[in-house]
Design an enzyme around this catalytic site. Structure first.
Site, PDB file in Angstrom:
ATOM      1  N   ASP A 157      36.160  41.618  46.667  1.00  0.00           N
ATOM      2  CA  ASP A 157      35.953  40.510  45.735  1.00  0.00           C
ATOM      3  C   ASP A 157      36.820  39.296  46.074  1.00  0.00           C
ATOM      4  OD1 ASP A 157      34.050  41.548  44.031  1.00  0.00           O
ATOM      5  OD2 ASP A 157      35.512  42.481  42.703  1.00  0.00           O
TER       6      ASP A 157
HETATM    7  C1  GLC Z   1      37.838  45.940  42.194  1.00  0.00           C
HETATM    8  C2  GLC Z   1      36.407  45.705  41.806  1.00  0.00           C
HETATM    9  C3  GLC Z   1      35.485  46.212  42.881  1.00  0.00           C
HETATM   10  C4  GLC Z   1      35.855  45.614  44.207  1.00  0.00           C
HETATM   11  C5  GLC Z   1      37.311  45.885  44.525  1.00  0.00           C
HETATM   12  C6  GLC Z   1      37.760  45.211  45.790  1.00  0.00           C
HETATM   13  O1  GLC Z   1      38.117  47.296  42.179  1.00  0.00           O
HETATM   14  O2  GLC Z   1      36.115  46.349  40.595  1.00  0.00           O
HETATM   15  O3  GLC Z   1      34.152  45.889  42.583  1.00  0.00           O
HETATM   16  O4  GLC Z   1      35.028  46.145  45.191  1.00  0.00           O
HETATM   17  O5  GLC Z   1      38.118  45.413  43.475  1.00  0.00           O
HETATM   18  O6  GLC Z   1      37.854  43.825  45.646  1.00  0.00           O
END
Ligand code: GLC
Ligand code: GLC
Length: 814
Positions: A486
């Site tokens: 993210d």
């Molecule tokens: C958090 C989010 C997930 C994402 C991860 C890496 O756990 O909930 O969707 O893939 O971060 O950024």
């Protein structure tokens, strides 16, 4: 190295032996729609269905001291006032233990010869948290006890509750019944709500309070409530300000004498046209029905037993016996238990997720499903349909949806380009588990709009096409706002403090590409092709296979950096995660995802990538996300470099992707290496509870990396895709028990120390007992199967139409 608790395997509990844990260690109560979070000192809160919109009790995040506020019992014994959970009075206890079990928590303590046992559960079939409190006089002398209960109500909408005080302080309303034994919290009921909360005890009371300040005193904290220190309940009836529920009960206990009370905190509703029985008097029917079920200790005990049996049966779907006790407890209880919690919560409510921030994630729900589909296939089906209904007509997806409304929420928007592919992974897992192909024809909305509904298989088609129609200059998938990571926001340049990285107006040049999505696409296209072949749609299957082959070549040509898989190209077309970069030379995600999709296995790339992963990313506490971590802010990379080196997406062990490396190692047949990565993040293998800080029985999202100031310290426990993917890695890759469309595949890749392993697994109505004898010495070896006494050709045990109830499998690995 101080320890704060231990696993009690026999009773399926983790026992906390000291209240001052390095961080609150919590449990989740509830398995249907009513949920509570409860810490080892009885902190936490309750909600119905949605932690933001229907919150029953208040909780203050980031409070000082930490974890202040919860469901408290104050015991006054002579001049000593104490709590079974130590908080909030912090009176030193003579003994203390908190047992976190499956859907219940029991805190039991002794002070000055008075024993208190507080057992809390959310029973199945009820919208309530129910507590049995048992007090026993273990001393030689008579004791006069004055007991006070305490909950603080939330005005339902938890966000509003914490910001809109000019309105909220005028709203609070309660009603009382049975002289104060039953307290009704009915704020806003007179207007748009037809629900209220009830807090009741199954005994006459000697007083009560419903006004927080009357009970507490304006300047006292939870630890010094005036009513308790003076032993004088105010019998207050709240009008606005802060509504609470508190009962006072006085009892004399002879030596050896015990008394138990049952407290119920419930969510109740009235039919809209029958909200009141008299002007201003609420209809209490729903509450009366609830309270009638918990009038006696016997009723409580029956429901607790039912709850334990429910969990035992559920967890019996997959069990293992091996010579590794830590692996056994990891698989048999805690990993699967955590998978169920992620099913219920997604990323909404934990001690790190406030319940008002994020709802349910499209990607998160889909991935979590891989870990719970074998436990609750019917609910997994429903989840798939809910998630798919938030998909947008062009195949992209809202990143999140609200659990109560089940509607996509525009807070985080869409354009996380991996999202749609997770739906394919989820449906594949569901179909392989259940064989329920009929689900593919179920009509499902797009964007929650019934006029746009199409069969589920059409959703899959659009998911796949979303990738193939969003390719960049190298033919790799465009990353959009981000992919699984993210915080890798290659199109969202945030220059102003306070902007949200992921939704800042995007500098989308149509150039930034993700090798991670490419790997994921290869895996998805492969299973999609198999699926459409089975459905008889050869043209669609051929399309997917051809696109897959093309993508494999593209990854090998443009996604390979020489020693490992590249991470991405940014919006300028520059490499991310390459040996050419000064920082962030190598990332874990493409190594895991590409190899899981079988890329580079036949040409040595996969082996090289795993060697590089070990060399640059692996350390004592797992595999870090990237190395070297970013030390300065890179505008073109987005949120990732906003974190200091070694934390979160910038170089921590982001536990969720570690099992991808485990699976990748098994793809190359390395049983010992796979297990070595697995055990580094598995809770049951944690040695230093103090360093680790968060609960040592569940996965946390991150463990601070080798470049951080506190390597090995964990953050963000409970709500993480780590749980699901580790269950997949352990059960399907290491133990190798993999549901397939046509049957159950047995393909273990074990570490040398596991010589005899027995797995019991329920699969499509049959109970399989699988006994594995491993002589392969840490590499995969060759596998042969004998099924019900007959040697089997191949490794997939076919599912036959004739449902056979048991099946015994002998597996020899040479
Ligand atoms: C958090 C989010 C997930 C994402 C991860 C890496 O756990 O909930 O969707 O893939 O971060 O950024
Ligand atoms: C919430 C409740 C529902 C009630 C509604 C009234 O959505 O879940 O029962 O009808 O509020 O506004």
């Amino acid at each position: 190295m101080k320890n704060y608790g231990y696993f009690d395997d026999q009773n399926r509990e983790f026992v906390v032996t000291c209240p001052q844990t390095p961080y609150p260690w919590i449990n989740y109560l509830g398995s249907e729609a009513f949920f509570s979070l409860i810490s080892n000192t009885s902190g936490g809160y309750s909600f119905y269905k949605d932690a933001r919109l229907l919150r029953l009790t208040r909780y203050r995040y980031n409070n000082v001291p930490t974890d202040a506020g919860g469901k408290y019992f104050y015991l006054r014994d002579g001049d000593t006032v104490w709590n079974p959970g130590w908080q909030p009075c912090q009176t030193e206890l003579d003994s203390y233990a908190c047992h976190h079990g499956t859907g219940y928590t029991t805190i039991s303590s002794v002070k000055n010869g008075l024993k208190a046992e507080q057992c809390v559960m959310v029973p199945r079939g009820y919208r309530a948290e129910v507590t049995k409190l048992t007090l026993t006089n273990e001393s030689e002398a008579e004791k006069k006890i004055s007991l006070y209960s305490f909950v603080e109500f939330c005005l339902w909408n938890a966000l509003d509750d914490s910001i809109n005080f000019q309105r909220n302080y005028a709203l609070g309303e309660v009603e009382l019944e049975n002289g104060g034994s039953v307290i009704y919290h009915k704020s806003e009921y007179r207007e748009r709500r037809d629900h209220y909360a009830v807090f009741a005890v199954n005994a006459p009371v000697d007083g009560y309070d419903t006004d927080r300040e009357a009970f507490m005193g304006l300047y006292n904290g939870f630890g010094k409530p005036q009513a308790v220190t003076e032993d004088k309940p105010r019998n207050s009836v709240v009008h606005g300000w802060a509504p609470i529920g508190s009962h006072n009960i006085r009892r004399t206990l002879q030596p050896g004498e015990s008394v138990s009370f049952v407290f119920v905190l419930g969510y109740c509703e009235s039919p809209r046209d029958q909200k009141f029985v008299a002007p201003g008097v609420i209809n209490k029917q729903d509450a009366h029905t609830l309270l009638a079920a918990f009038q006696s200790v016997l009723q409580f005990d029956e429901k607790l037993l039912e709850l334990k049996e429910y969990w035992e049966k559920l967890l019996n779907h997959f069990t293992i016996q091996s010579e590794d006790a830590k692996l056994n407890r990891q698989i048999n209880l805690w990993n699967q238990y955590q998978c169920m919690v992620t099913f219920n919560m997604s990323r909404s409510a934990s001690y790190f997720e406030s319940g008002i921030g994020r709802g349910m994630g499209f990607r998160d729900c889909s991935q979590d499903l891989l870990g719970f589909v074998h436990l609750i296939p019917e609910r997994a089906r429903e989840r798939i349909l809910d998630v798919a209904a938030t998909q947008l007509p062009d195949g992209s997806a809202y990143h999140q949806y609200q659990p109560l409304t089940k509607r996509g929420n525009s807070d985080a928007g869409n354009g996380f380009n991996d999202d749609p592919l997770w739906l394919i992974y989820a449906v594949e897992a569901y179909l392989k588990e259940t064989g329920d192909f009929a689900v593919l024809d179920v009509m499902v909305d797009f964007n929650n709009d019934p006029s746009l509904a199409a069969p589920l298989k059409e959703h899959l088609r659009r998911s796949l096409r979303y990738t193939t129609s969003h390719l960049g200059p190298h033919g790799l998938p465009l990353i959009g706002r981000a992919d699984w990571n993210d915080c890798l926001n290659l199109n969202c340049y945030s220059e102003e403090p306070g902007e949200s990285f992921q939704t800042v107006s995007s500098h989308d040049t149509g150039i930034a590409e993700s090798v991670f999505i490419a790997g994921m696409f290869v895996g998805a296209a492969d299973s999609y092709a198999q699926l459409f072949t089975l459905m008889g749609d050869d043209a669609e299957a051929a399309y997917a296979s051809a696109e897959k082959d093309k993508m494999v070549k593209t990854v090998e040509t443009y996604g390979w950096d020489g020693e490992w898989f590249l991470r991405a190209y940014d919006a300028n077309g520059d490499k991310v995660g390459s040996g050419e970069c000064d920082e962030g030379k190598i990332f874990i995600e493409p190594q895991g995802m590409c190899i899981m999709a079988d890329i580079g296995i036949d040409n040595g790339m996969a082996q090289k990538a795993l060697d590089s992963t070990r060399e640059h990313l692996l350390f004592e506490y797992g595999v870090v996300l990237n190395w070297p971590a970013y030390r300065s802010y890179h505008l073109n990379l987005g949120e990732i470099s906003s974190y200091p080196p070694g934390y979160k997406e910038n170089g921590s062990v982001f536990c969720h992707n570690n099992p991808w490396i485990v699976i990748a190692e098994t793809k190359l047949g390395h049983g010992d290496l796979a297990f070595d990565v697995y055990r580094r993040t598995a809770p049951a293998f944690i040695e230093d509870q103090e360093l680790h800080r968060t609960e040592p029985y569940v996965y946390s999202q991150t463990v601070n990396g080798k470049e951080s100031f506190t390597p090995g310290e964990a953050r963000n426990s409970w709500l993480t895709g780590t749980a699901a993917y580790n269950f997949v890695a352990a059960s399907q890759a290491i133990l190798g028990i993999r549901p397939q469309y046509e049957g159950l595949m047995i393909d273990p890749c074990l570490p040398a120390h596991l010589k005899t392993v027995t797995v019991r697994r329920e699969f499509r109505g049959t109970e399989f007992t699988i006994e594995i004898h491993n002589n392969a010495g840490g590499e995969k070896g060759s596998v042969s199967l004998v099924v019900d006494g007959e040697p089997l050709e191949g490794q997939v045990i076919p599912v036959t139409e004739a449902t056979k109830k048991t099946c015994s499998v002998q597996v020899t690995i040479a």
